[in-house]
Design a protein around this motif. Structure first.
Motif, short mmCIF file in Angstrom:
data_model
loop_
_atom_site.label_atom_id
_atom_site.label_comp_id
_atom_site.label_asym_id
_atom_site.label_seq_id
_atom_site.Cartn_x
_atom_site.Cartn_y
_atom_site.Cartn_z
N GLY A 49 9.15 19.48 -51.74
CA GLY A 49 8.73 19.02 -52.83
C GLY A 49 9.73 17.88 -53.59
O GLY A 49 10.81 18.22 -53.60
N LEU A 50 9.17 16.71 -54.14
CA LEU A 50 9.97 16.16 -54.78
C LEU A 50 9.27 15.32 -56.07
O LEU A 50 8.08 15.03 -55.51
N LEU A 51 9.73 15.05 -56.85
CA LEU A 51 9.08 14.66 -58.15
C LEU A 51 10.43 13.41 -58.76
O LEU A 51 11.18 13.92 -59.00
N LEU A 52 9.76 12.33 -58.95
CA LEU A 52 10.60 11.26 -59.60
C LEU A 52 9.73 10.94 -60.95
O LEU A 52 8.54 10.79 -61.23
N VAL A 53 10.40 11.05 -62.02
CA VAL A 53 9.82 10.68 -63.49
C VAL A 53 10.89 10.04 -64.29
O VAL A 53 11.81 9.83 -64.25
N LYS A 54 10.32 9.34 -65.28
CA LYS A 54 11.02 8.54 -66.28
C LYS A 54 10.51 8.60 -67.71
O LYS A 54 9.33 9.13 -67.84
N HIS A 55 11.30 8.20 -68.42
CA HIS A 55 10.92 8.22 -69.92
C HIS A 55 9.90 6.98 -70.10
O HIS A 55 10.09 5.96 -69.57
N LEU A 56 8.81 7.27 -70.72
CA LEU A 56 7.82 6.26 -71.20
C LEU A 56 7.35 6.17 -72.67
O LEU A 56 7.83 7.08 -73.64
N LYS A 57 7.03 5.10 -73.09
CA LYS A 57 6.68 4.79 -74.59
C LYS A 57 4.95 4.76 -74.69
O LYS A 57 4.58 5.42 -75.76
N ARG A 58 4.54 4.08 -73.71
CA ARG A 58 3.10 3.97 -73.58
C ARG A 58 2.42 4.02 -72.27
O ARG A 58 3.29 3.76 -71.35
N ALA A 59 1.28 4.20 -72.30
CA ALA A 59 0.64 4.09 -70.94
C ALA A 59 -1.03 3.83 -71.16
O ALA A 59 -1.43 3.72 -72.25
N TYR A 60 -1.86 4.03 -70.34
CA TYR A 60 -3.08 3.61 -70.56
C TYR A 60 -4.01 4.54 -69.93
O TYR A 60 -3.67 5.14 -68.71
N GLU A 61 -5.40 4.74 -70.52
CA GLU A 61 -6.27 5.68 -69.81
C GLU A 61 -6.95 4.92 -68.50
O GLU A 61 -7.21 3.82 -68.25
N LEU A 62 -7.05 5.93 -67.58
CA LEU A 62 -7.55 5.61 -66.03
C LEU A 62 -8.96 5.49 -66.28
O LEU A 62 -9.56 6.31 -66.74
N ILE A 63 -9.55 4.54 -65.98
CA ILE A 63 -11.21 4.33 -66.15
C ILE A 63 -11.61 4.02 -64.57
O ILE A 63 -11.18 3.32 -63.86
N SER A 64 -12.49 4.77 -64.44
CA SER A 64 -13.38 4.77 -63.16
C SER A 64 -14.33 3.54 -63.20
O SER A 64 -14.91 3.25 -64.20
N ALA A 65 -14.33 2.83 -62.14
CA ALA A 65 -15.36 1.56 -62.23
C ALA A 65 -16.82 2.22 -62.41
O ALA A 65 -17.85 1.52 -62.61
N TYR A 66 -17.07 3.55 -61.72
CA TYR A 66 -18.25 4.10 -61.84
C TYR A 66 -18.18 5.30 -62.55
O TYR A 66 -18.43 6.41 -62.17
N TYR A 67 -18.13 5.26 -64.08
CA TYR A 67 -17.78 6.55 -64.57
C TYR A 67 -18.91 7.21 -65.17
O TYR A 67 -18.65 8.29 -65.55
N ASP A 68 -19.92 6.63 -65.22
CA ASP A 68 -21.32 7.19 -65.93
C ASP A 68 -21.60 8.64 -65.22
O ASP A 68 -21.92 8.77 -64.05
#
Length: 168
Positions: free
Chosen positions: A40-59
């Motif tokens: 297993g491998l995981l690469l992470v970094k520090h963040l300040k902001r991100a955005y919600e993932l939106i499905s094109a067909y979310y209903d």
């Protein structure tokens, strides 16, 4: 770096160019080792902001019907393929949200999947990336996740709209 090259090849990441700065300089790497093998491998970094993932067909009211119709032989097969394509299309919101940890890359060896390794790696990163605190799940984001990555993010974070960054 050898492990990273193997993971990149399996995940379809392009080879990094020979630039002056190493793209991994701001990353922290976590490895999961079993029987003297990296599984297993995981690469992470520090963040300040991100955005919600939106499905094109979310209903949600239509989501259940789509799951029932995808792959069925009833109805028009072209419409079924179109609905599946819409369901698998994602974008991100335009409104930034607070984030503290970005999952740049996560991988588990094929023979060790579904064993909780990815979750254990993420838990380790959340508890060690910032000294003295465990990063709350709502501040974890994923970089351009694959469909399997989106599935993992939704399950790990217990949300239908995980945070994302660097969507390409």
């Amino acid at each position: 770096m050898e492990v990273k090259a193997i993971v990149d090849a399996e995940l379809g990441f392009s080879a990094t160019s020979a630039s002056k700065t190493n793209p991994l300089d701001d990353m922290t790497c976590y490895l999961y080792i079993s029987k003297k093998r990296v599984v297993g491998l995981l690469l992470v970094k520090h963040l300040k902001r991100a955005y919600e993932l939106i499905s094109a067909y979310y209903d949600q009211s239509h989501d259940d019907n789509i799951n029932d119709n995808v792959g069925s032989t009833h109805g028009n097969q072209h419409n079924t393929k179109m609905i599946k394509a819409q369901k698998d299309s994602y974008s991100r919101s335009l409104t930034p949200s607070k984030a503290m940890m970005g999952v740049h890359q996560i991988w588990c060896h094929r023979s060790h999947r579904k064993g909780g390794i990815a979750s254990k790696l993420c838990d380790a990163a959340r508890s060690r990336l910032i000294f003295g605190m465990t990063i709350p799940l709502e501040y974890v984001a994923f970089s351009s996740p694959t469909l399997d990555g989106i599935k993992f993010a939704k399950k790990y974070l217990s949300t239908k709209k995980p945070l994302v960054y660097d969507m390409s």
